[in-house]
Write an enzyme that holds these catalytic residues in place. Structure first.
Site: not given
Ligand code: ARG
Length: 463
Positions: A161, A282, A288, A295, A330
């Site tokens: 705690h 600072s 500081k 952080e 991605k």
């Molecule tokens: N740029 C697409 C991705 O990142 C690649 C695959 C695309 N496939 C398709 N059937 N259009 O997922």
């Protein structure tokens, strides 16, 4: 803008090109160019397999494999002309390959689709990141072990705690994080072992009628085996989700350690001094020293977990097999990976550089009646009191010390005996913090010998 010419890769059935907005929402080249090396590696393995199985002539196979190396070097040297009209890294590479090797390039896409291609590329990329994270975690473990070894028997307060609970050792506290980051390593290793199946050759979703050898490409790309179901192979993003999940847990661990460093480096605690290299000043308050890196590490969990939640939300409810939604995988993974690597490196540097303040740790270790449990345990052991009664007697003694504004060892024997007449002078042996930590010899306990055992085990493990 339908006056543009149709897409050179898939525009056969189209009279005109896409609207500018269509192109903008569709293109992924802005970010998936980060998978260029993996894309080319995958394509080279595919071309070699097509030639080995006689689907492609050796001559075309060789021309493609060589041409791909030229493309790679153009990308690596910044000479590659990326085009949003060509949507993604896969089509950018193939289009450039055509300019370099001519007609043979058009044969590379035999018996595959961008669906298995992107899954393959992304797996290779995530796998590399898992290895990089593992290396960064190992470096952090070594830095923590160094701290633990230096102060294996330094006493400090242990908290529950965030209230002083019982004395522990600095080494023990550092080793708690070694356990946490050690588990993180094994989590990434588990995920890596599970994801290491090749999607290549699943083609669009159903497999292919060409006599391909998926085992050959799997082996060439360092996968353990081909993925066994072509629908799953192109629809699966578990590997990205597992990466993000493991990253989130690591980020959470980093955030907890960062929080402790923020607290410990404050003027009120002074448990650690962060190095100049990992502190900032600072612009208005000359005195500081701010723990900005700690952080920011504490905050990184926000975006890493955000990426995890983001991708789970993208994936939930998607029908099999591939959907374009999956292109949104991605950026989440890239951002989480970059920030996790940065946070790990910063934490490693901070831990390696910081100086624990042994005197401040020791001074705090005895505060807050931290040896009250030792006193209660003594009453059980020496006087045979039931623990509940011992707890009660100790509580009265704590109240007395509080009243007198002193610590438990400062009470006199008479004070003690006024609460329980059977108490003897040997009680004072257990009231010191050194004694307290030395007595906690149970496996995994805070006694310096136990801590050193764990340090030795970990050092042997890391080699
Ligand atoms: N740029 C697409 C991705 O990142 C690649 C695959 C695309 N496939 C398709 N059937 N259009 O997922």
């Amino acid at each position: 803008m339908t006056d543009k010419t149709a897409n050179s890769m898939w525009g056969g059935r189209f009279a005109g090109g896409p609207d500018a907005i269509m192109e903008a929402i569709n293109a992924s080249i802005g970010f998936d160019k980060r998978m260029a090396a993996q894309d080319i590696e995958g394509s080279r393995a595919h071309a070699a397999m097509l030639a080995a199985t006689g689907i492609l002539s050796d001559k075309d196979g060789e021309a493609i494999r060589e041409g791909l190396l030229t493309v790679l070097s153009e990308i690596e040297t910044g000479k590659f002309p990326f085009s949003a009209a060509l949507e993604d890294i896969h089509m950018n590479v193939e289009a450039r390959l055509k300019e370099i090797v001519g007609e043979a390039a058009g044969r590379l896409h035999t018996a595959r689709s961008r669906n298995d291609q992107v899954a393959t590329d992304f797996k290779l990329w995530v796998r590399d990141q898992m290895d990089a994270v593992d290396g960064a975690l190992e470096a952090l473990l070594r830095a923590l072990l160094q701290q633990a070894e230096a102060g294996a028997d330094w006493v400090m307060p242990g908290f529950t705690h965030l209230q002083v609970a019982q004395p522990v050792t600095w080494g023990h506290h550092m080793m708690a994080y070694v356990e946490m980051f050690g588990r993180d390593r094994s989590r990434f290793a588990d995920a890596r072992a599970r994801m290491n199946e090749s999607p290549l050759g699943a083609a669009a979703l159903a497999g292919t009628s060409f006599p391909i050898d998926r085992h050959m490409t799997a082996k060439a790309l360092g996968f353990d085996r081909p993925a066994a179901n072509s629908l799953d192979a192109v629809a699966d993003r578990d590997f990205a989700l597992e990466f993000l999940s493991a990253a989130t847990i690591t980020g959470m661990h980093l955030s907890r350690l960062a929080e402790e460093l923020v607290i410990w480096s404050s003027a009120q605690f002074r448990f650690v001094a962060l190095s100049d290299r990992f502190s900032t000043g600072s612009s208005i308050m000359p005195q500081k020293r701010n723990p900005d890196a700690a952080e920011l590490i504490r905050a990184k969990i926000g975006r890493i977990m955000g990426a995890m939640v983001g991708l789970f939300t993208v994936m939930k409810g998607l029908p099999l097999a591939y959907s374009k939604d999956m292109q949104e995988d991605k950026e989440q993974v890239f951002d989480a990976a970059d920030n996790l690597m940065l946070a790990l490196a910063a934490m490693e540097g901070m831990v390696r550089d910081m100086t624990a303040n042994r005197a401040a740790l020791a001074a705090a270790a005895g505060s807050g009646f931290s040896t009250a449990t030792d006193l209660a345990d003594w009453l059980v052991r020496a006087l045979g009191l039931p623990f509940r009664e011992a707890h009660h007697v100790t509580g009265s003694l704590v109240a007395m010390a509080e009243e007198k504004d002193c610590d438990l060892p400062d009470l006199t024997l008479e004070d003690m005996q006024s609460v329980h007449s059977a108490i003897t002078a040997s009680v004072f042996d257990v009231l010191g913090v050194e004694n307290s930590v030395n007595s906690r010899t149970s496996y995994g306990g805070t006694a310096p010998d136990q801590v050193r055992l764990q340090i030795a085990r970990w050092k042997e493990d890391l080699g």
